[in-house]
Design a protein around this motif. Structure first.
Motif, PDB file in Angstrom:
ATOM      1  N   GLU A  27       0.832  -1.209   0.000  1.00  0.00           N
ATOM      2  CA  GLU A  27       0.000   0.000   0.000  1.00  0.00           C
ATOM      3  C   GLU A  27       0.866   1.259   0.000  1.00  0.00           C
ATOM      4  O   GLU A  27       0.619   2.203  -0.753  1.00  0.00           O
ATOM      5  N   VAL A  28       1.884   1.272   0.824  1.00  0.00           N
ATOM      6  CA  VAL A  28       2.773   2.440   0.897  1.00  0.00           C
ATOM      7  C   VAL A  28       3.546   2.589  -0.415  1.00  0.00           C
ATOM      8  O   VAL A  28       3.741   3.702  -0.902  1.00  0.00           O
ATOM      9  N   LEU A  29       3.948   1.478  -1.008  1.00  0.00           N
ATOM     10  CA  LEU A  29       4.623   1.527  -2.300  1.00  0.00           C
ATOM     11  C   LEU A  29       3.702   2.121  -3.362  1.00  0.00           C
ATOM     12  O   LEU A  29       4.118   2.978  -4.151  1.00  0.00           O
ATOM     13  N   ALA A  30       2.453   1.694  -3.390  1.00  0.00           N
ATOM     14  CA  ALA A  30       1.494   2.241  -4.350  1.00  0.00           C
ATOM     15  C   ALA A  30       1.304   3.739  -4.142  1.00  0.00           C
ATOM     16  O   ALA A  30       1.236   4.503  -5.111  1.00  0.00           O
ATOM     17  N   GLY A  35       2.733   9.213  -6.281  1.00  0.00           N
ATOM     18  CA  GLY A  35       3.208  10.552  -5.943  1.00  0.00           C
ATOM     19  C   GLY A  35       2.547  11.129  -4.705  1.00  0.00           C
ATOM     20  O   GLY A  35       2.662  12.323  -4.435  1.00  0.00           O
ATOM     21  N   ASP A  36       1.840  10.279  -3.943  1.00  0.00           N
ATOM     22  CA  ASP A  36       1.173  10.738  -2.730  1.00  0.00           C
ATOM     23  C   ASP A  36       2.134  10.934  -1.558  1.00  0.00           C
ATOM     24  O   ASP A  36       1.771  11.558  -0.559  1.00  0.00           O
TER      25      ASP A  36
END
Length: 64
Positions: A27-30, A35-36
């Motif tokens: 999730e963090v990778l996505a 660009g979040d």
């Protein structure tokens, strides 16, 4: 201490830890790829590696 709140981690604790770590990292990778997150690539990689290595220090219940 984990779900049992006593002693080493059980198999269920280890499975939940692995699932949480993998899904959380993905999730963090996505988020980072979208660009979040504003963090440099090397800092992000270092963070993920640290998280994974930290999780490997969980002592499972010994099976004898």
């Amino acid at each position: 201490m984990f779900a049992s709140n006593t002693g080493p981690a059980t198999d269920s604790d280890l499975e939940l830890t692995a699932l949480t770590l993998v899904s959380g990292c993905l999730e963090v990778l996505a988020m980072w790829l979208r660009g979040d997150l504003t963090i440099e690539r090397t800092a992000f990689a270092d963070f993920l590696v640290t998280m994974i290595l930290t999780a490997t220090h969980i002592e499972p219940t010994s099976k004898t």
